[in-house]
Design a protein around this motif. Structure first.
Motif, PDB file in Angstrom:
ATOM      1  N   THR A 122       0.837  -1.206   0.000  1.00  0.00           N
ATOM      2  CA  THR A 122       0.000   0.000   0.000  1.00  0.00           C
ATOM      3  C   THR A 122       0.874   1.260   0.000  1.00  0.00           C
ATOM      4  O   THR A 122       0.529   2.265  -0.623  1.00  0.00           O
ATOM      5  N   ASP A 123       2.032   1.194   0.687  1.00  0.00           N
ATOM      6  CA  ASP A 123       2.957   2.331   0.662  1.00  0.00           C
ATOM      7  C   ASP A 123       3.604   2.465  -0.715  1.00  0.00           C
ATOM      8  O   ASP A 123       3.827   3.577  -1.207  1.00  0.00           O
ATOM      9  N   MET A 125       2.242   1.666  -3.502  1.00  0.00           N
ATOM     10  CA  MET A 125       1.240   2.251  -4.390  1.00  0.00           C
ATOM     11  C   MET A 125       1.166   3.763  -4.204  1.00  0.00           C
ATOM     12  O   MET A 125       0.962   4.509  -5.163  1.00  0.00           O
ATOM     13  N   LYS A 126       1.366   4.229  -2.959  1.00  0.00           N
ATOM     14  CA  LYS A 126       1.424   5.676  -2.728  1.00  0.00           C
ATOM     15  C   LYS A 126       2.610   6.278  -3.479  1.00  0.00           C
ATOM     16  O   LYS A 126       2.510   7.363  -4.058  1.00  0.00           O
ATOM     17  N   ALA A 127       3.733   5.556  -3.443  1.00  0.00           N
ATOM     18  CA  ALA A 127       4.921   6.029  -4.159  1.00  0.00           C
ATOM     19  C   ALA A 127       4.669   6.090  -5.660  1.00  0.00           C
ATOM     20  O   ALA A 127       5.264   6.909  -6.369  1.00  0.00           O
ATOM     21  N   GLN A 130      -0.719   6.590  -6.255  1.00  0.00           N
ATOM     22  CA  GLN A 130      -2.085   6.259  -5.852  1.00  0.00           C
ATOM     23  C   GLN A 130      -2.170   6.334  -4.326  1.00  0.00           C
ATOM     24  O   GLN A 130      -1.894   5.368  -3.623  1.00  0.00           O
ATOM     25  N   GLU A 131      -2.541   7.502  -3.850  1.00  0.00           N
ATOM     26  CA  GLU A 131      -2.577   7.764  -2.413  1.00  0.00           C
ATOM     27  C   GLU A 131      -3.588   6.877  -1.699  1.00  0.00           C
ATOM     28  O   GLU A 131      -3.346   6.391  -0.595  1.00  0.00           O
ATOM     29  N   HIS A 132      -4.726   6.653  -2.356  1.00  0.00           N
ATOM     30  CA  HIS A 132      -5.787   5.862  -1.734  1.00  0.00           C
ATOM     31  C   HIS A 132      -6.303   4.827  -2.726  1.00  0.00           C
ATOM     32  O   HIS A 132      -6.285   5.051  -3.943  1.00  0.00           O
ATOM     33  N   ARG A 141      -7.624  -4.239  -0.624  1.00  0.00           N
ATOM     34  CA  ARG A 141      -7.601  -2.884  -1.174  1.00  0.00           C
ATOM     35  C   ARG A 141      -7.532  -2.998  -2.694  1.00  0.00           C
ATOM     36  O   ARG A 141      -6.681  -3.705  -3.240  1.00  0.00           O
ATOM     37  N   TYR A 143      -6.980  -1.274  -6.364  1.00  0.00           N
ATOM     38  CA  TYR A 143      -6.298  -0.148  -7.004  1.00  0.00           C
ATOM     39  C   TYR A 143      -6.419  -0.244  -8.523  1.00  0.00           C
ATOM     40  O   TYR A 143      -6.664  -1.325  -9.072  1.00  0.00           O
ATOM     41  N   LEU A 202       8.919   9.074  -2.459  1.00  0.00           N
ATOM     42  CA  LEU A 202       7.781   9.203  -1.550  1.00  0.00           C
ATOM     43  C   LEU A 202       8.207   9.867  -0.251  1.00  0.00           C
ATOM     44  O   LEU A 202       7.535  10.787   0.244  1.00  0.00           O
ATOM     45  N   LYS A 206       7.138  13.579   1.333  1.00  0.00           N
ATOM     46  CA  LYS A 206       6.605  13.743   2.691  1.00  0.00           C
ATOM     47  C   LYS A 206       7.372  14.824   3.436  1.00  0.00           C
ATOM     48  O   LYS A 206       6.795  15.642   4.152  1.00  0.00           O
TER      49      LYS A 206
END
Length: 226
Positions: A122-123, A125-127, A130-132, A141, A143, A202, A206
Motif C-alpha cells: 500500500t505504501d 502504491m502511494k509512491a 495512488q494515495e488511496h 484494497r 487499485y 515518496l 513527505k
C-alpha cells in the motif's frame, strides 16, 4: 585536453599517428618505424624521429614535420587547412580515449538502505501516485493497475499477506513481481534500484510537505465606553 592551433608544434608525431590509427612496426627509444600512412606499401619505410619530431619516408625520400604529413594525409575535398585537420584528428582521438576510460572504470555497487521485502504494498502504491485505493473491503484494497495502459481497477492487495493479484490478467505476487510488471526487468539489482527510487521519492515528498501556520482569528475590537 582539447587541442588548438597553438598546440600543433608540440604534438609528438607518434601521438598524431596514433590518432590516425597507425601503429609502429618497430619502436625504439629514438625512433619508430611505420608503414607509410598515406599510401599502400609492403615495406615499413616510414620513420619518425622522437628527438627532432620529424619524419622521413625512405622509399620516396619525402620528409618533414607534422604539417607536411597532414598535407599528404588530408582529403582536399574535405579539408583545406592542414592545421584544422590536425586539431580535429587530435581532439577526436582525445574524446575517444575519454570515452574508453569512462567505460573501463569499475561501477561502484549502489548500497540500498531499505528492507525491500518488508515494504508495504500500500505504501509502494502511494509512491506510484495512488494515495488511496479505489475501494476497500476488509483486508482487501482495490487499485487501478499501474502496469495497465487502461488503468482499470483490477489490482487487489491483501494487507494481511502483503500480496497482490490482478483479477483480469491473473498476475500475482509480492513487491518484486509488481516491480517486474512495471519495468519488465528480471534483474534483481535493477528491481531493487527501481523500488528504492520510488520509495525515496515518496519519503522526499513527505519531507517537503510543510504545514502552514494556523492563522489566528482577529480579536474582537473593544467597544469604547462613554
Amino acid at each position: 585536453m582539447r587541442y588548438t592551433d597553438n598546440d600543433i608544434p608540440t604534438i609528438p608525431l607518434r601521438e598524431f599517428l596514433s590518432a590516425l590509427g597507425e601503429k609502429p612496426v618497430k619502436s625504439t627509444e629514438h625512433f619508430n618505424v611505420y608503414y607509410p600512412p598515406y599510401r599502400d606499401d609492403s615495406e615499413p619505410v616510414f620513420v619518425v624521429y622522437h628527438t627532432t619530431n620529424q619524419w622521413h619516408d625512405y622509399d620516396s625520400d619525402e620528409k618533414g614535420n607534422i604539417i607536411d604529413l597532414a598535407k599528404l594525409l588530408m582529403n582536399p575535398a574535405l579539408d583545406k587547412n592542414p592545421k584544422a585537420f590536425i586539431v580535429r584528428c587530435m581532439n577526436d582521438y582525445e574524446i575517444g580515449k575519454e570515452i574508453l576510460e569512462r567505460s573501463s572504470r569499475p561501477i561502484e555497487p549502489v548500497i540500498i538502505k531499505l528492507d525491500i521485502k518488508n515494504v508495504r504494498l500500500t505504501d509502494f502504491m502511494k509512491a506510484l501516485g495512488q494515495e488511496h485505493p479505489v475501494a476497500a473491503n476488509g483486508n482487501l484494497r482495490i487499485y487501478k493497475a499501474p502496469y495497465d495502459a487502461k488503468g482499470e481497477p483490477t489490482m487487489v492487495i491483501n494487507t494481511e499477506t502483503n500480496l497482490w493479484r490482478d483479477t483480469k490478467s491473473g498476475a500475482y505476487g509480492g513487491i518484486y513481481d509488481l516491480a517486474y510488471e512495471l519495468t519488465g526487468s528480471c534483474n534483481m539489482a535493477e528491481l531493487n534500484r527501481y523500488i528504492a527510487g520510488q520509495m525515496q521519492e515518496l519519503e522526499k515528498s513527505k519531507a517537503e510537505k510543510v504545514e502552514l501556520p494556523k492563522q489566528e482569528s482577529p480579536k474582537p475590537k473593544r467597544k469604547m465606553r462613554f
